[in-house]
Design an enzyme around this catalytic site. Structure first.
Site, PDB file in Angstrom:
ATOM      1  N   LYS A  74      -5.893   7.540  12.100  1.00  0.00           N
ATOM      2  CA  LYS A  74      -6.286   8.087  10.797  1.00  0.00           C
ATOM      3  C   LYS A  74      -6.713   9.547  10.892  1.00  0.00           C
ATOM      4  O   LYS A  74      -7.464   9.915  11.798  1.00  0.00           O
ATOM      5  CB  LYS A  74      -7.428   7.257  10.220  1.00  0.00           C
ATOM      6  CG  LYS A  74      -7.015   5.821   9.963  1.00  0.00           C
ATOM      7  CD  LYS A  74      -8.136   4.996   9.386  1.00  0.00           C
ATOM      8  CE  LYS A  74      -7.632   3.626   8.966  1.00  0.00           C
ATOM      9  NZ  LYS A  74      -8.709   2.800   8.392  1.00  0.00           N
ATOM     10  N   LYS A 126      -3.645   1.678  14.724  1.00  0.00           N
ATOM     11  CA  LYS A 126      -3.636   2.599  13.584  1.00  0.00           C
ATOM     12  C   LYS A 126      -4.263   3.937  13.976  1.00  0.00           C
ATOM     13  O   LYS A 126      -5.115   3.998  14.894  1.00  0.00           O
ATOM     14  CB  LYS A 126      -4.411   1.987  12.418  1.00  0.00           C
ATOM     15  CG  LYS A 126      -5.839   1.594  12.774  1.00  0.00           C
ATOM     16  CD  LYS A 126      -6.640   1.098  11.577  1.00  0.00           C
ATOM     17  CE  LYS A 126      -6.310  -0.288  11.143  1.00  0.00           C
ATOM     18  NZ  LYS A 126      -7.304  -0.890  10.220  1.00  0.00           N
ATOM     19  N   CYS A 145      -8.077 -10.515   0.965  1.00  0.00           N
ATOM     20  CA  CYS A 145      -8.160 -10.082   2.360  1.00  0.00           C
ATOM     21  C   CYS A 145      -8.314 -11.272   3.300  1.00  0.00           C
ATOM     22  O   CYS A 145      -9.289 -12.031   3.201  1.00  0.00           O
ATOM     23  CB  CYS A 145      -9.333  -9.116   2.551  1.00  0.00           C
ATOM     24  SG  CYS A 145      -9.449  -8.619   4.277  1.00  0.00           S
ATOM     25  N   CYS A 150     -16.726  -8.021   5.657  1.00  0.00           N
ATOM     26  CA  CYS A 150     -16.684  -8.330   7.092  1.00  0.00           C
ATOM     27  C   CYS A 150     -17.048  -7.049   7.850  1.00  0.00           C
ATOM     28  O   CYS A 150     -17.161  -5.977   7.245  1.00  0.00           O
ATOM     29  CB  CYS A 150     -15.309  -8.865   7.499  1.00  0.00           C
ATOM     30  SG  CYS A 150     -14.104  -7.594   7.898  1.00  0.00           S
ATOM     31  N   ARG A 155       0.858  -1.199   0.000  1.00  0.00           N
ATOM     32  CA  ARG A 155       0.000   0.000   0.000  1.00  0.00           C
ATOM     33  C   ARG A 155       0.891   1.244   0.000  1.00  0.00           C
ATOM     34  O   ARG A 155       1.676   1.441   0.937  1.00  0.00           O
ATOM     35  CB  ARG A 155      -0.906  -0.003   1.223  1.00  0.00           C
ATOM     36  CG  ARG A 155      -1.913   1.123   1.221  1.00  0.00           C
ATOM     37  CD  ARG A 155      -2.750   1.108   2.489  1.00  0.00           C
ATOM     38  NE  ARG A 155      -3.698   0.019   2.531  1.00  0.00           N
ATOM     39  CZ  ARG A 155      -4.232  -0.460   3.672  1.00  0.00           C
ATOM     40  NH1 ARG A 155      -3.891   0.062   4.829  1.00  0.00           N
ATOM     41  NH2 ARG A 155      -5.099  -1.442   3.640  1.00  0.00           N
ATOM     42  N   CYS A 197     -14.244  -1.252   5.889  1.00  0.00           N
ATOM     43  CA  CYS A 197     -13.231  -0.580   5.063  1.00  0.00           C
ATOM     44  C   CYS A 197     -13.792   0.361   3.998  1.00  0.00           C
ATOM     45  O   CYS A 197     -13.074   1.241   3.526  1.00  0.00           O
ATOM     46  CB  CYS A 197     -12.308  -1.614   4.432  1.00  0.00           C
ATOM     47  SG  CYS A 197     -11.339  -2.522   5.650  1.00  0.00           S
ATOM     48  N   ARG A 248      -1.734   6.988   9.499  1.00  0.00           N
ATOM     49  CA  ARG A 248      -1.917   6.434   8.150  1.00  0.00           C
ATOM     50  C   ARG A 248      -1.988   7.581   7.149  1.00  0.00           C
ATOM     51  O   ARG A 248      -1.830   8.743   7.505  1.00  0.00           O
ATOM     52  CB  ARG A 248      -3.211   5.616   8.114  1.00  0.00           C
ATOM     53  CG  ARG A 248      -3.214   4.414   9.044  1.00  0.00           C
ATOM     54  CD  ARG A 248      -2.242   3.359   8.562  1.00  0.00           C
ATOM     55  NE  ARG A 248      -2.324   2.146   9.350  1.00  0.00           N
ATOM     56  CZ  ARG A 248      -3.146   1.118   9.096  1.00  0.00           C
ATOM     57  NH1 ARG A 248      -3.989   1.177   8.086  1.00  0.00           N
ATOM     58  NH2 ARG A 248      -3.117   0.038   9.843  1.00  0.00           N
ATOM     59  N   CYS A 262     -15.191  -3.185  -0.809  1.00  0.00           N
ATOM     60  CA  CYS A 262     -13.806  -3.447  -0.386  1.00  0.00           C
ATOM     61  C   CYS A 262     -13.277  -4.678  -1.135  1.00  0.00           C
ATOM     62  O   CYS A 262     -14.051  -5.408  -1.748  1.00  0.00           O
ATOM     63  CB  CYS A 262     -13.777  -3.688   1.117  1.00  0.00           C
ATOM     64  SG  CYS A 262     -14.492  -5.264   1.597  1.00  0.00           S
TER      65      CYS A 262
END
Ligand code: SRM
Ligand code: SF4
Length: 574
Positions: free
Chosen positions: A217, A215, A443, A482, A81, A486, A150, A437
């Site tokens: 953001k 993480k 994934c 899930c 990424r 995302c 991020r 996603c």
């Protein structure tokens, strides 16, 4: 109190990932050595550190069953990424990603919901040259993933006015102020053997040796237009404008985050809440203060409870505000009232304000590839090679082509037409406002299909919208494989969240502007039932909506559980 970086936790009580971070010598771990080994995969501990460098270890889940049957190992591969602040991609950087996708990846590129580019299917042996090629094009993968800041999102519109110029300068300052200072990245990926002769790392007053509990953001929105989905972020910065068109200051919103875990009611999606207001020259310091409070007090013992939203839920926003304020040499001003007029997708043709044009191209679910019907990847490569345009990736997984002259416009459309690429304007509204996603096969957390299920589902839904007479209404549809969220499904008008293969929870009653969470409408419904289950609400919406009322707003005006009772056309299994 931690002896290495001053955070408030004891190493023994921390999660496994914390121990790995603490032992990693500022994100080196065993990566350099393991890169030299002829293995298809890194060790688990190295995998934790690898994420900080922008790489996830994955395996092709489509091939798992067969491999198991044949007694073979999983088909391991890496996802890279690239962190792209504000989604701004130079022509050289785009072409570098296209080349890597072809030479070492699975032949596709993916625009992410945070304005990054992802490459899938890269083998471990090709990782180093792929990352080098990205850096040669002046982008980095450091901070693409991992427990750190991020990619910082920002409205991608390429307008040339003063406000946008000043916001872009702030974005650059934030990136510098929130990026770790370790030299590990350049040692491991760029300088190779020079690692041995390197100088010590500069001190990292923000991240210390343990980085963040989870993480983190950040996004910048321009007041009025929530195109970045500001409320999904740990830290949202809403830019206000002076009467003279300059940057006036920023509202700070904190504690947004959408991840939740199925059957774990102590995990939940949350929208960010107001913290205060700062002047433009104070914003980097304020952002660092917010991050540092999360660094010191975030939960390092349980990763499911480690995001900033849980710290704020546990201690209260007033405590959090006080802690941030105590670290600043200036006062936080009171928050301003926010009015969101829209969430622009920036698609189609626009004047940039400098005589040039910009075109926003819809990229279905962000996936750039050639198919039998559309040579999207080939078209984009030809556009960039021919016109050398700068690209802007949008938070809705789309691409803006900027700085097109009058002549360039003609060349651009001719290339798209020749490769059979559909124009954004020709698409039904439902498709244009949909996101999904990656989920299967890359994934590791997917429990249901998403990117591969959405195209046919959304076309069926577009027909339902047409039958109901609301085909032009802007209704956002977001799918995930899930509950992690995302594509920010809990902020859309309509959200589909995978529960198990072939089944989804249906959420209704968010709004197009992304300002509130939607609500569960139906649990665990079959994919093929979804269009039928939406038919009733869409028809009723068409006949009973108020002037200008969006679908999510209309759903919210109904009681969602009553709506479900009225329109439950099939038996739904719990
Ligand atoms: Fe995400 C984990 C893909 C945006 C919440 N996300 C993952 C991983 C890396 C799976 C994993 O950990 O092994 C997925 C990789 C799939 C693949 O094959 O590529 C993945 N997330 C994505 C992307 C590519 C989806 C997309 O369609 O574009 C987005 C990449 C953004 C980027 O460039 O950085 C992406 N992920 C998001 C967002 C949206 C956002 O940030 O605006 C969210 C919800 C907001 C939030 O963070 O709360 C999001 N992803 C998660 C979570 C849940 C986090 C939590 O707090 O519980 C996970 C799982 C985790 O971290 O443990 C996750
Ligand atoms: Fe994977 Fe779930 Fe994120 Fe989809 S929402 S990419 S399935 S983690």
């Amino acid at each position: 109190m931690c002896d290495t970086c001053g955070c408030s936790s004891d190493l023994e009580q921390m999660s496994g990932a914390e121990q790995v971070k603490a032992r990693s010598n500022r994100l080196r771990g065993t990566l350099a050595g393991e890169l030299l080994e002829d293995t298809p995969v890194f060790s688990d501990d190295a995998g934790v550190i690898l994420k900080f460098h922008g790489v996830y270890q994955q395996d092709d889940r489509d091939l798992r069953k067969e491999a198991r049957k044949l007694g073979r190992a999983k088909h391991h591969m890496m996802m890279i990424r690239t962190r792209i602040p504000g989604g701004i991609v130079s022509p050289d950087a785009y072409l570098a990603h296209d080349r890597i996708a072809g030479a070492w990846g699975n032949g596709t590129l993916r625009v992410t919901t945070r304005q990054d580019l992802q490459l899938h299917g890269v083998l471990k042996g090709d990782l180093r040259r792929a990352i080098r090629a990205i850096n040669d094009a002046l982008l980095t993968t450091l901070g693409g993933c991992g427990d750190q800041e991020r990619n910082i999102m920002c409205c991608p519109a390429p307008w040339s006015d003063r406000l946008h110029r000043e916001i872009n300068a702030t974005l650059a300052a934030l990136v510098t102020g929130l990026t770790p200072t370790t030299r590990a990245y350049s040692e491991i990926w760029l300088d190779g053997d020079l690692a041995a002769s390197n100088q010590p790392d500069p001190p990292d007053t923000l991240y210390g040796e343990r980085y963040l509990p989870r993480k983190f953001k950040t996004a910048i929105a321009i007041a009025g237009d929530n195109c970045v989905d500001i409320y999904a972020n740990d830290l949202g910065l809403v830019a206000h404008e002076t009467d003279a068109g300059a940057l006036a200051g920023f509202d700070l919103l904190v504690g947004g985050g959408l991840g939740r875990t199925a059957n774990k009611p102590n995990t939940w999606p949350a929208v960010a809440q107001p913290l205060g207001y700062v002047q433009p020259e104070q914003v980097v310091e304020a952002a660092r203060a917010v991050v540092s409070v999360q660094h010191d007090y975030g939960d390092r013992s349980d990763r499911r409870h480690a995001r900033l939203k849980y710290l704020i839920a546990d201690r209260g926003i007033d405590w959090f505000r006080g802690e941030v304020a105590s670290r600043l040499p200036f006062e936080l001003e009171p928050s301003r009232r926010l009015h969101w007029r829209s969430a622009e997708d920036h698609l189609g043709w626009h004047e940039q304000g400098d005589g040039n044009h910009c075109y926003g191209l819809f990229v279905e679910n962000g996936r750039i590839h050639d198919t039998e019907t559309s040579g999207l990847r080939s078209a984009l490569r030809e556009v960039v090679e021919t016109l050398r345009v700068e690209l802007r990736l949008t938070p809705q997984q789309n691409i803006l082509f900027t700085n097109l002259t009058d002549d360039g416009r003609g060349v651009f459309t001719a290339i798209l037409d020749r490769w059979g690429v559909a124009r954004s304007e020709s698409l039904p509204s439902a498709i244009r406002h949909s996101m999904a996603c990656p989920a299967y096969p890359t994934c590791g957390l997917a429990v249901a299909e998403s990117e591969r299920a959405m195209p046919s589902l959304i076309r069926e839904i577009a027909l339902v919208q047409r039958d109901a007479g609301v085909e032009d209404e802007r209704i956002s549809y977001r799918m995930t494989g899930c509950p992690n969220g995302c594509t920010r499904p809990y902020l859309g008008d309509v959200g589909f969240v995978g529960t198990t293969l072939g089944k989804y929870d249906l959420f209704l009653g968010g709004d197009f502007e992304g300002t509130r969470l939607n609500e569960l409408y139906m649990h665990n419904v079959k994919l093929e039932e979804i269009p039928r289950l939406l038919r009733g609400p869409l028809f009723e919406y068409a006949s009973s909506r108020l002037a200008g009322e969006g679908f999510g707003d209309w759903c919210r005006r109904q009681d969602i559980s009553m709506l479900a009772e009225r329109h439950a056309l099939v038996e739904v299994t719990a």
